[in-house]
Each structure stands twice: as C-alpha cells, then as structure tokens.
Design a protein around this motif. Structure first.
Motif, mmCIF file in Angstrom:
data_model
loop_
_atom_site.group_PDB
_atom_site.id
_atom_site.type_symbol
_atom_site.label_atom_id
_atom_site.label_comp_id
_atom_site.label_asym_id
_atom_site.label_seq_id
_atom_site.Cartn_x
_atom_site.Cartn_y
_atom_site.Cartn_z
ATOM 1 N N LYS A 150 -4.058 8.992 7.053
ATOM 2 C CA LYS A 150 -3.065 8.328 5.894
ATOM 3 C C LYS A 150 -2.525 9.315 5.119
ATOM 4 C CE LYS A 150 -6.492 4.561 5.451
ATOM 5 N NZ LYS A 150 -7.722 3.859 4.773
ATOM 6 N N ALA A 151 -3.056 10.352 4.699
ATOM 7 C CA ALA A 151 -2.571 11.665 3.991
ATOM 8 C C ALA A 151 -1.114 11.898 4.514
ATOM 9 C CB ALA A 151 -3.457 12.519 3.708
ATOM 10 N N ASN B 93 -8.506 9.015 7.140
ATOM 11 C CA ASN B 93 -8.184 9.631 5.750
ATOM 12 C C ASN B 93 -6.984 10.681 6.038
ATOM 13 O OD1 ASN B 93 -9.763 7.787 4.543
ATOM 14 N ND2 ASN B 93 -11.262 9.270 3.516
ATOM 15 N N TRP C 226 -3.602 14.540 -5.562
ATOM 16 C CA TRP C 226 -4.209 13.203 -5.643
ATOM 17 C C TRP C 226 -3.781 12.443 -6.957
ATOM 18 C CZ3 TRP C 226 -7.232 17.408 -4.154
ATOM 19 C CH2 TRP C 226 -7.460 17.546 -2.715
ATOM 20 N N LYS C 227 -3.644 11.246 -6.909
ATOM 21 C CA LYS C 227 -3.388 10.537 -8.230
ATOM 22 C C LYS C 227 -4.883 10.229 -8.909
ATOM 23 C CE LYS C 227 0.939 8.219 -6.808
ATOM 24 N NZ LYS C 227 1.094 9.215 -5.466
ATOM 25 N N GLU D 189 -5.662 14.428 1.432
ATOM 26 C CA GLU D 189 -4.514 15.125 0.924
ATOM 27 C C GLU D 189 -4.968 16.657 0.998
ATOM 28 O OE1 GLU D 189 -5.398 12.359 -0.162
ATOM 29 O OE2 GLU D 189 -3.828 11.310 -0.693
ATOM 30 N N GLY E 68 1.434 9.603 4.450
ATOM 31 C CA GLY E 68 1.930 9.451 3.066
ATOM 32 C C GLY E 68 3.034 10.460 2.445
ATOM 33 N N GLU F 94 0.869 -1.132 0.097
ATOM 34 C CA GLU F 94 -0.329 0.112 -0.156
ATOM 35 C C GLU F 94 0.898 1.222 -0.126
ATOM 36 O OE1 GLU F 94 -3.031 -0.923 -0.853
ATOM 37 O OE2 GLU F 94 -4.260 -0.395 0.950
ATOM 38 N N ALA G 175 0.931 4.101 -2.928
ATOM 39 C CA ALA G 175 0.584 5.601 -2.560
ATOM 40 C C ALA G 175 1.587 6.405 -3.004
ATOM 41 C CB ALA G 175 0.263 5.646 -1.045
ATOM 42 N N ASN G 176 2.811 5.861 -3.034
ATOM 43 C CA ASN G 176 3.964 6.522 -3.499
ATOM 44 C C ASN G 176 4.249 6.726 -5.274
ATOM 45 O OD1 ASN G 176 4.678 7.787 -1.056
ATOM 46 N ND2 ASN G 176 6.044 6.062 -0.586
#
Length: 563
Positions: free
Chosen positions: A439-440, A436, A309-310, A293, A443, A35, A39-40
């Motif tokens: 996580k951001a 979330n 964001w991707k 994010e 990340g 994961e 994310a990267n």
C-alpha cells in the motif's frame, strides 16, 4: 458477520445476480478511488467518493465502511461536524448490524457535546447507546461523561450533576470515566461560589485521590488540591514523602533502542522496545514493513511527502501486533508529563516525541521525592537519570520534534501499550506487513525511481559545473545513506516472504552503495568530470532498479493479467 444483501435473498434469475455483481464491482472501484484520495490527502474528493459508494449501491458490503470513513473525513479533516453527524446517523439507522454502530453513536455524542455544544442532543445520543448496548458499561460511561461535561460547560450545573451522578452510581467499576465524573461534580460545587460548596468540592477531590489514585482524574484531583490541601489538613512531611514514594517506579529492563540515520527507522526501534518490554519480540525490519512508509525512501531532492505518515504509525504497529495503543496528544508539557508519569507509575515505559535533536525518548522511571526522571534515548545502552526540570525544558511539541509524521501543531505526543487484545502469529504479522508495504509503495508511485532520475540529471550537470558538486556530496553523506538503510531492511524482511522481492531490494541497495561511493570518491577539478558522469550512469541504473523493485512489490500476489 456481514449482512446478506437483499437482492441475494429475493433474486432468482441469473440476470439479477449478474447485475448485482456489477454493482458490487462498481462499489469496490469507487471505494478504492476514495481510499486513494484519502491516502493522498485529497479529503474533499475522498468524501465525495465514499458518499457515492452508499448512494449508488446502498446494499454493498462496503456501504457501512464507506459511511464510517465519510463521517471521519467530515469530522477530522473537513471540519464539518453536522455532515459527520448525518453520516453516523445514516449508518446507525440503515446498517444496524454494522460493527461501526457503537463508535458511530459515541462520536455522535462527542460532536453534539464538544463541537456543536448542544448537551441535550448529546444526551439523546447517549440514550440511544443505553438502548442499543445495555451491556457495554465502558461505552455508556464514556458517553454520559461527555454529556455531563457538555452541561457543565454550558453552565447547567443541575443537569451536569445528574449525568455525572449517573456515571458514578451505575459505572463505578469503570475507573477512568467514574473518576472524571466525580471531578465534574466537584466543579459543580465549586462554580456555586459558596464557601460550604467549596468544602464539598474539596471532599469530592479527596475521595477521587483516595478511590481512584492511579487514574488521570486522580492526578488532576491531587493537582487541584495542591500543597494548600496538605497544609489545611496538617499532613506532616514524612507522610507526604511516603505518599510520593508510593508513586516511585524505575524500570530497568526496557530494551535499548538503536539509532538509525533514517529517523523513521529509529521510531520503529522505539516501538520494538516497548513491544519487547510487553513480551512480544518483533524485528525492526518487520515493524518497518508493518508501518508501510518506513521502507519508502525519503532520499529525493523533493520527496513531496513520500515516506511520511498523516497519522501516528506507532499506534498502527501496536495494533497490528495485537495490542491496544494508548496515545495522548496533550496541549502542553504539563499535561503530557502527567500522562507519561501515569504510564510509568503503572509499570510501563512511555514513548514521547521529544525534540529536533532527539526525536524519540522512552520514559522509564520516576522518583517524585527527588524529582528525577529515568529516560532512554536512541543509542543509550541503558536508562539514565535526569532532573525533571531539565527534562521538561527540552521537550518540544511533536510537530517540531518529528518531521516524518504530520502531528497537530503545538501538541505534545505520549504513546504507550495499553493492553493485549489478541496474539498474532509471526506469519500473520509478516503477511500484514507485506500488505502495508505494498500500500505504501502504491501510495507513492515512482517516488524512489524519480529521485534517482533527478540525481542523474544533477550529476550530469555536476560533470560540467563544479559548483553543482557540493550539494550532491552533502546529499550522498546524508539522505542517500538512509536510502541504503531502507533497502537493506526491506531485503531482510522480504527474505522471509519472497526471495525474488528480497533480491530486488538487495540489488537496489547495492546500487545505492555504489552511487554513494562514486559521488564521495569523485576527483575535484576538471579531471573529475568523468567521475561525475560515471556516477550519473549509476544513478540511471538505480532508477531502473528502483522501478523494477517498486513494480514487483506492487504486483506481488496478483494473478497473471489481473488488475
């Protein structure tokens, strides 16, 4: 419900349980590493780790999740459709009770049909869907529609007709796929090149416009028929105007969108507007946290993607709030406009990524007789009217309009709320939003504190070198101001979850304000050197504040001494 691993059923000794527990923990570690790589943007490494989860511990409760994500990475990011097929097949074969089986089979149909152009294999995969999910009409209809289109593209008209007929006959109540299947049948007639066949195609197109007028296929059928169709059938201008007037829709109660210095927050405001129109009122601070994010500052001199964001964050926010998102990534303006128009005709506002000057616009109305569009941009108090031609002329691809999302190059974005899935309580939304946000932050470790340290270094340099001051002043007027916005909203959101976290965000935000004021009020010339040194000290304090805040967010909820 998850499967019970075989070792739990047959194991009787404590040693077996301990060993299995060790496998489970290893699988979790490998999965988390996958994961992180994903994310990267390190997709090849992510694929290796997802595969390891399954190879090393096929009985892990994470095995089917890992296979499904492995297939997604191979299909979307690595361009390996055959490898994706293998992963989907392995999931379907070995994890038959997984909730991903239906999507795996449907993506298998799509890969065979669109990527590998082997319609016969696509038909076999669609047959498996028929066997496994006989009661899933929408799923089966979409699968057979993909097969019909694959046969049509391969020039196998009879096979294309057979599959399209299956869809229209067995799934006529599924409007979108049924109407699209009729377009396939019309094209089969058209491709034969005979006048009589062309007339048959016209008859089918007429049926689509009559039976499925509010579908995308219905719109396409009207486009194909065109004004020649109306001339051939001597439809008078009054009836044509009446037909067009039926499409007219003007939404006057769409909530206004506030404009922020941080474009990501403006995007969340636009999502808030669509949610509000649908009947769900969520504050922008919670939505920004749900997106993750949007509350990671992008104020660094070289952010290296922090806070971006991707994939589409609006869809993530809609899903989190219990709605099904509907998103089009159209290849040109006309397709994008048709999608936005159909959303409005169905009495819903459509969100479009518009252009670099106005990244987001909500389409709120359509008057086809006058060719006028209703739009609302951030900062507008209410919708306004523009000519369709003017609106389209300024519409740019999403990748040019929005910098915070990695949209596909050249594609035009249209998003809308498709329907309600489940209602979420305020506490559920708040909990998901905090997760979330964590996580951001995890990340983009050290993104904001690193930016503050870089600012301190440059401020020290500016104390001795006057030419280094202008870029810092511009930075303070622009990106640094958005940093303050992000921290203010973070504090507003966290106040409902953890006062200590909120206090950390407030402290960082106050320090941002102090730094901005120190830079903008610094005296010119040699006597200003001490002002720039003082600003550097504030930037160093900001780095400490940000590091403390990031750490507290990441560690929130962890047991003392936990990992």
């Amino acid at each position: 419900m998850r499967r019970t691993p075989a070792w739990v059923v047959v194991g009787v000794g404590a040693l077996a349980v301990l060993l299995a527990g060790g496998c489970s923990r290893r699988a979790e570690m490998v999965y988390r590493r996958a994961e992180m790589f994903f994310a990267n943007g390190e997709y090849a490494l992510a694929a290796q780790e997802y595969k390891r989860v399954v190879d090393d511990d096929p009985q892990s409760y994470l095995a089917d999740d890992a296979l499904f994500k492995l297939a997604h990475v191979d299909r979307v990011h690595l361009g390996k459709p055959k490898d994706a097929l293998d992963a989907y097949s392995r999931l379907v074969t070995n994890y038959g009770d997984s909730p991903y089986v239906d999507d795996s089979l449907l993506w298998s149909v799509s890969i065979w049909a669109r990527d590998l152009r082997q319609p016969e294999k696509a038909a076999e995969a669609a047959g498996l869907i028929d066997q496994r999910f006989p009661d899933r009409a929408e799923l089966r209809a979409r699968a057979h529609l993909d097969v019909a289109r694959a046969y049509l593209e391969a020039g196998k008209g009879d096979d294309a007709w057979r599959e399209a007929e299956l869809v229209t006959k067995n799934f006529g109540d599924q409007e979108e796929p049924a109407a699209a299947a009729m377009l396939v049948k019309a094209q089969v007639w058209e491709d034969s090149g005979q006048t009589a066949s062309s007339n048959q195609a016209t008859a089918i197109l007429e049926q689509v416009t009559r039976d499925y007028p509010q579908t995308m296929a219905g719109e396409e059928a009207r486009r194909k028929l065109g004004f020649k169709y109306y001339a051939q059938h001597q439809v008078d201008q009054q009836k044509q105007a009446q037909a067009m007037a039926k499409e007219a829709q003007w939404l006057t109660t769409v909530p206004a969108v506030r404009r922020h210095g941080d474009g990501r927050l403006t995007m969340m405001e636009a999502a808030r507007s669509l949610l509000g129109f649908a009947g769900t009122n969520v504050d922008v601070a919670t939505l920004a946290a749900l997106s993750g994010e949007a509350l990671v500052p992008m104020a660094g001199f070289d952010s290296k993607g922090a806070g971006t964001w991707k994939e589409d964050p609006v869809s993530r926010v809609f899903e989190a709030c219990g709605y099904a998102p509907t998103v089009w990534m159209a290849k040109n303006r006309d397709e994008a406009w048709n999608a936005a128009k159909m959303v409005v005709i169905r009495s819903q506002p459509a969100l479009v990524a518009y252009n670099a000057g106005t990244p987001w616009v909500i389409v709120t109305g359509w008057r086809p007789v006058e060719m006028m569009v209703g739009i609302m941009a951030p900062g507008d108090a209410k919708p306004r009217t523009v000519k369709l031609a003017d609106f389209l002329s300024r519409w740019e691809p999403a990748s040019q309009a929005v910098q915070a999302v990695h949209f596909p190059s050249g594609a035009f974005y249209v998003g809308a709320i498709g329907g309600r899935r489940d209602a979420k309580s305020a506490d559920e939304l708040s909990r998901m939003a905090l997760e979330n946000l964590q996580k951001a932050v995890a990340g983009s470790p050290g993104a904001s504190s690193g930016a503050a340290r870089e600012a301190a270094r440059r401020l020290h340099e500016a104390a001795d070198k006057e030419t280094a001051r202008d870029p810092l002043s511009r930075w303070a007027r622009g990106p640094l101001a958005t940093w303050g916005e992000d921290r203010k909203l973070a504090a507003e959101f966290l106040a409902t979850r953890d006062p200590a976290l909120a206090a950390g965000a407030t402290t960082a935000g106050q320090t941002v304000g102090e730094l901005r004021q120190a830079i903008l009020s610094a005296r010119p010339g040699p006597e200003g050197a001490e002002d720039w040194q003082a600003a550097a000290a504030i930037a160093e304090k900001l780095a400490t504040d940000e590091e403390a805040f990031e750490t507290s967010v990441r560690d929130h909820g962890k047991a003392p001494g936990g990992g």
